[in-house]
Design an enzyme around this catalytic site. Structure first.
Site, PDB file in Angstrom:
ATOM      1  N   ASP A  61       5.984  -2.729 -40.556  1.00 44.48           N
ATOM      2  CA  ASP A  61       7.406  -3.469 -40.653  1.00 44.48           C
ATOM      3  C   ASP A  61       8.063  -3.120 -39.170  1.00 44.48           C
ATOM      4  O   ASP A  61       7.513  -2.932 -38.415  1.00 44.48           O
ATOM      5  CB  ASP A  61       8.127  -3.487 -41.975  1.00 44.48           C
ATOM      6  N   LYS A 138       3.080 -10.383 -39.825  1.00 40.02           N
ATOM      7  CA  LYS A 138       4.201 -10.787 -40.640  1.00 40.02           C
ATOM      8  C   LYS A 138       5.233 -11.396 -39.532  1.00 40.02           C
ATOM      9  O   LYS A 138       5.733 -10.366 -38.813  1.00 40.02           O
ATOM     10  CB  LYS A 138       5.042  -9.707 -41.456  1.00 40.02           C
ATOM     11  N   ASP A 140       8.783 -12.265 -38.381  1.00 43.37           N
ATOM     12  CA  ASP A 140      10.169 -12.612 -38.724  1.00 43.37           C
ATOM     13  C   ASP A 140      10.952 -13.659 -38.105  1.00 43.37           C
ATOM     14  O   ASP A 140      10.302 -14.002 -37.060  1.00 43.37           O
ATOM     15  CB  ASP A 140      11.030 -11.282 -38.999  1.00 43.37           C
ATOM     16  N   ASP A 201      15.765 -10.957 -48.748  1.00 45.25           N
ATOM     17  CA  ASP A 201      14.856  -9.560 -49.024  1.00 45.25           C
ATOM     18  C   ASP A 201      15.242  -9.018 -50.154  1.00 45.25           C
ATOM     19  O   ASP A 201      16.459  -9.101 -50.461  1.00 45.25           O
ATOM     20  CB  ASP A 201      15.560  -8.499 -47.731  1.00 45.25           C
TER      21      ASP A 201
END
Length: 405
Positions: A61, A138, A140, A201
């Protein structure tokens, strides 16, 4: 996104909820965002029975990158925390039969303040990720406008596709636009993304899990039709094995995420996970239900005044999964109903298996009343297979038993 990927919800491990943006490797080497953390999690996934169950993505992440791009404008990992580089980490992960996911952010900066991917960098960053051997991205959406997101998310889908490398694409776009139409176009999302974060989240608390469950099932009529093979709603990580959930609540999160056909991305320390948390996350029948090839997202079908809720997910071969969930806070609750009351066809009989206890009820007829005992903030989960459908036939020989197709 019809790229042949994510035909069932992705399964694996994701760093964020448990390890966040901890970059203090001098004082906290085992918990910081570094290549060692991801290598150790890859070892655990490969050696502790996770991989065989379908957990295969190791997801980096935020906070992996250096604070500046290199002289050619490319993203580079932090040289102290990832000294061997991302390609070497991808090789390490691939050697264990696993896949590597990386994090980017469409915007000036990532949420953690690292270099973001502005619109003029989309193609370059897609190429970098492909060259590193990344299997999933991923993306964001911190530090970008709605207009930039509307341009950038489809642009990245095209850029990833043109690299020639199969890369699963996880989009955070809808979460930044409130998650609902008309601001969110789910038809478009299904065409450009393999999965998408719709809502807030997750945090390490039961309140957080409940707020996600509430939002997804309150809005199920909007969200449910857009989930399926290659394109999934993502209610965020599994926090089972951390600090905020009780045993019952952990079982509830696993069951409800499975009913939702949600990605199963654990965010916990697999080096120290408790046997009870591991048992929940490694429940074979649960995973089989989650990974059902039809990929139909389940729905809440009953919300009782008694604070009991019932959820149903249709599965392949006319099977189904039921979750009985208690929001009560007093004591175990005896909930009595029948399959007929839950909308199952009359005249059918079912083989029922309790997903957690393994107990089997054979020949439960649609009209039969039954009672389940549900613990506070807990679930009872059933897997149901039709035994046969009794059909009255006019032909000689009277009623015949035909298998329910």
């Amino acid at each position: 996104l019809e790229n042949g990927l994510a035909r069932t919800p992705p399964m694996g491990w994701l760093a964020w909820e448990r390890f966040r943006c901890n970059v203090n490797c001098r004082e906290d080497p085992r918990q910081c965002i570094s290549e060692m953390l991801f290598m150790e999690m890859a070892d655990r996934i490969a050696e502790d029975g996770w991989r065989e169950l379908g957990y295969k993505y190791i997801n980096i992440d935020d906070c992996w990158a250096a604070k500046q791009r290199d002289a050619e404008g490319r993203l580079v990992p932090d040289p102290e925390r990832f000294p061997r580089g991302i390609k070497a980490l991808a090789d390490y992960v691939h050697a264990r039969g696993l896949k590597l996911d990386i994090y980017g952010d469409l915007g000036r900066l990532t949420c953690g303040g690292y270099p973001g991917t502005t619109l003029d960098r989309v193609e370059q960053d897609a190429q970098t990720f492909a060259e590193w051997g990344v299997d999933m991205l991923k993306l964001d959406g911190c530090y970008s406008s709605g207009k930039e997101q509307a341009q950038g998310y489809p642009q990245m889908a095209r850029a990833l596709n043109s690299t020639g490398r199969p890369i699963v694409y996880s989009c955070s776009w809808p979460a930044y636009q409130g998650g609902l139409p008309p601001k969110v176009n789910y038809t478009l999302l299904g065409e450009i993304c393999n999965l998408w974060r719709n809502y807030d989240d997750i945090q390490d608390s039961w309140d957080s899990v409940l707020s996600i469950v509430d939002w997804f099932f309150t809005n199920q009529d909007v969200l449910q039709p857009f989930a399926g093979p290659g394109h999934w709603n993502d209610p965020d990580m599994l926090i089972i094995g951390n600090f905020g959930l009780s045993y019952e609540q952990s079982r509830s999160q696993m069951a409800l995420w499975t009913i939702m056909a949600a990605p199963l991305l654990m965010s916990t320390d697999l080096r120290t996970i408790s046997p009870s948390a591991k048992k929940i996350l490694q429940n074979r029948l649960m995973i089989q239900i989650n990974q059902d090839p039809l990929g139909i997202q389940g729905r809440r079908i009953i919300k009782e005044g008694s604070h009991i809720e019932v959820f149903l997910r249709p599965l392949s071969q006319a099977a189904s999964a039921l979750v009985f969930f208690s929001r009560r806070t007093d004591m175990p609750f005896r909930y009595t109903t029948s399959l007929a009351k839950l909308g199952f066809p009359m005249g059918a009989a079912y083989e029922v298996q309790d997903v957690y206890s393994g107990k089997i009820i054979s020949g439960l007829k649609t009209g039969d009343n039954f009672t389940v005992i549900i613990n506070p903030s807990g679930v009872v989960m059933w897997y149901l297979c039709p035994k046969a459908l009794l059909i009255q036939q006019q032909a000689p020989g009277g009623p015949s038993r035909l298998p329910l197709l």
